[in-house]
Motif scaffolding. Structure first.
Motif, PDB file in Angstrom:
ATOM      1  N   THR A 294       1.393   8.060  -0.153  1.00 14.54           N
ATOM      2  CA  THR A 294       1.842   7.465   0.818  1.00 14.54           C
ATOM      3  C   THR A 294       0.553   7.379   1.779  1.00 14.54           C
ATOM      4  O   THR A 294       0.883   7.534   2.902  1.00 14.54           O
ATOM      5  N   HIS A 296      -0.883   4.731   3.045  1.00 10.63           N
ATOM      6  CA  HIS A 296      -0.978   3.843   3.830  1.00 10.63           C
ATOM      7  C   HIS A 296       0.227   3.734   4.647  1.00 10.63           C
ATOM      8  O   HIS A 296       1.475   3.792   4.141  1.00 10.63           O
ATOM      9  N   LYS A 297       0.095   3.550   5.915  1.00 13.90           N
ATOM     10  CA  LYS A 297       1.212   3.644   6.679  1.00 13.90           C
ATOM     11  C   LYS A 297       0.700   2.611   8.116  1.00 13.90           C
ATOM     12  O   LYS A 297      -0.439   2.803   8.262  1.00 13.90           O
ATOM     13  N   SER A 298       1.622   1.607   8.314  1.00 12.65           N
ATOM     14  CA  SER A 298       1.257   0.945   9.357  1.00 12.65           C
ATOM     15  C   SER A 298       1.431   1.658  10.757  1.00 12.65           C
ATOM     16  O   SER A 298       2.228   2.379  11.028  1.00 12.65           O
ATOM     17  N   LYS A 313      -4.031  -1.597  -3.109  1.00  9.74           N
ATOM     18  CA  LYS A 313      -3.460  -2.631  -4.157  1.00  9.74           C
ATOM     19  C   LYS A 313      -3.787  -2.378  -5.517  1.00  9.74           C
ATOM     20  O   LYS A 313      -2.605  -2.795  -6.191  1.00  9.74           O
ATOM     21  N   GLY A 316      -1.169   0.249  -6.327  1.00 14.20           N
ATOM     22  CA  GLY A 316       0.287  -0.011  -6.014  1.00 14.20           C
ATOM     23  C   GLY A 316       0.689   0.863  -5.029  1.00 14.20           C
ATOM     24  O   GLY A 316       1.815   1.047  -4.962  1.00 14.20           O
ATOM     25  N   LEU A 317      -0.456   1.184  -3.993  1.00 15.77           N
ATOM     26  CA  LEU A 317       0.054   1.883  -2.751  1.00 15.77           C
ATOM     27  C   LEU A 317       0.167   1.168  -1.567  1.00 15.77           C
ATOM     28  O   LEU A 317       0.349   1.636  -0.376  1.00 15.77           O
ATOM     29  N   TRP A 318      -0.050  -0.151  -1.599  1.00 15.34           N
ATOM     30  CA  TRP A 318      -0.141  -1.096  -0.279  1.00 15.34           C
ATOM     31  C   TRP A 318       1.304  -1.518  -0.193  1.00 15.34           C
ATOM     32  O   TRP A 318       1.841  -2.313  -1.106  1.00 15.34           O
ATOM     33  N   GLN A 319       1.724  -1.473   1.027  1.00 13.55           N
ATOM     34  CA  GLN A 319       2.989  -1.966   1.405  1.00 13.55           C
ATOM     35  C   GLN A 319       2.909  -3.164   2.611  1.00 13.55           C
ATOM     36  O   GLN A 319       2.065  -2.714   3.507  1.00 13.55           O
ATOM     37  N   GLU A 320       3.119  -4.270   2.502  1.00 16.39           N
ATOM     38  CA  GLU A 320       3.099  -5.242   3.282  1.00 16.39           C
ATOM     39  C   GLU A 320       3.671  -5.399   4.541  1.00 16.39           C
ATOM     40  O   GLU A 320       4.756  -4.552   4.479  1.00 16.39           O
TER      41      GLU A 320
END
Length: 320
Positions: A294, A296-298, A313, A316-320
């Protein structure tokens, strides 16, 4: 003949230019040696050199504002920081109220970082509330991040600066030295910091104070540092001052990068860090908590660097 020589010179110039570009020095802005971020930055630079052939080094600065200014102005490419501090730097608030640091980007979320107020084991101080009237590290002129950090932790025990005896200290390292010499009753540090182990050995033992994590304590802390949260810290060989599981204030360590650093350089650095957790952990045990799944975290007001987004991306670690 003349054209042949000119072509050869032009070809040599292109080759030298390419070699100089590939050999560009990338630097980590960090606090002084002995701090957790300096140790982590040194480990990252070592792994980047050995695994990605990145020419990286660590540049110590006097404090978090100097570090963020260095990255924002292009004097350093990377820095590790508390995400709370990056948010206020980008917004131009608190210690950064002279201007917004608009060139700061996030490369990745590294790990949760517990911090705590620690005291001598024989001090008779067992809680944050017990610090009332005690000599507590204050000032923090060379490391202004220390002011909100200490204030947030004191708030969990119902205390403010008026309830303690603030003793001016410039930064984390010299605050720890002041506790070791007896000038202070309490200061703070990141759990696992080499300097804590040094003080522990010099005074016959230190201990971190647990924090309250109920609603009232959380509300008081959030008024000062809204991105702080709590985590349970368990004893470990590299955690001096932690002898039993305790609740501690926690932030996310993030790798900050300048907006003008190339996408490829950021991609390579993110790859070097996330794909070498074991090597990093051998250099500094704190990397065992690295959030490789994890990264990536906003966060409010913060953007990720395009080079990091590309890596996330692809994996597969990017979350929109």
């Amino acid at each position: 003949m003349k054209r042949t020589v000119l072509a050869a010179v032009a070809g040599l110039s292109l080759t030298l230019g390419a070699n100089l570009a590939s050999a560009q020095m990338l630097s980590f802005a960090s606090p002084p040696q002995g701090s957790v971020w300096n140790t982590m930055s040194t480990a990252m630079a070592n792994v980047a050199r050995s695994e990605q052939n990145i020419n990286a080094l660590v540049q110590p600065f006097s404090g978090n504002r100097a570090m963020m200014d260095a990255v924002d102005q292009g004097m350093a490419e990377f820095a590790i920081n508390d995400v709370n501090d990056v948010i206020v730097a980008v917004r131009g608030e608190e210690d950064y109220d002279d201007r917004q640091r608009k060139n700061l980007r996030v490369a990745l979320r590294i790990s949760p970082q517990p911090i705590g107020i620690f005291v001598r084991k024989d001090s008779g101080i067992d809680s944050i509330a017990d610090l009332k009237g005690k000599k507590v590290a204050g000032g923090w002129n060379a490391f202004p991040l220390g002011r909100p950090h200490m204030a947030a932790m004191l708030a969990t025990g119902g205390l403010g600066w008026d309830d303690v005896d603030p003793v001016p200290v410039p930064d984390l390292i010299r605050a720890a030295d002041a506790l070791s010499s007896g000038r202070l009753d309490a200061t703070y540090f990141a759990v696992g910091g080499p300097k804590v182990a040094e003080v522990d050995a010099s005074v016959g033992g230190v201990k971190f104070l647990p924090v309250k994590s109920d609603g009232e304590a959380n509300d008081a802390m959030a008024k000062i540092r809204p991105a702080f949260y709590y985590s349970e810290v368990k004893p470990a060989p590299h955690y001096a001052g932690v002898e039993q599981p305790i609740e501690m204030v926690t932030w996310d360590n993030v790798l900050v990068v300048g907006a003008k650093v190339s996408d490829e350089q950021v991609y390579q650095m993110v790859s070097a860090v996330l794909e070498n957790k074991e090597k990093l952990s051998d250099l500094f045990p704190g990397f065992r908590n690295m959030t490789v799944d994890t990264p990536h975290k906003s966060y409010p007001s913060l953007e990720y660097h395009p080079g990091a987004v590309r890596y996330f991306k692809e994996k597969g670690l990017w979350q929109e």
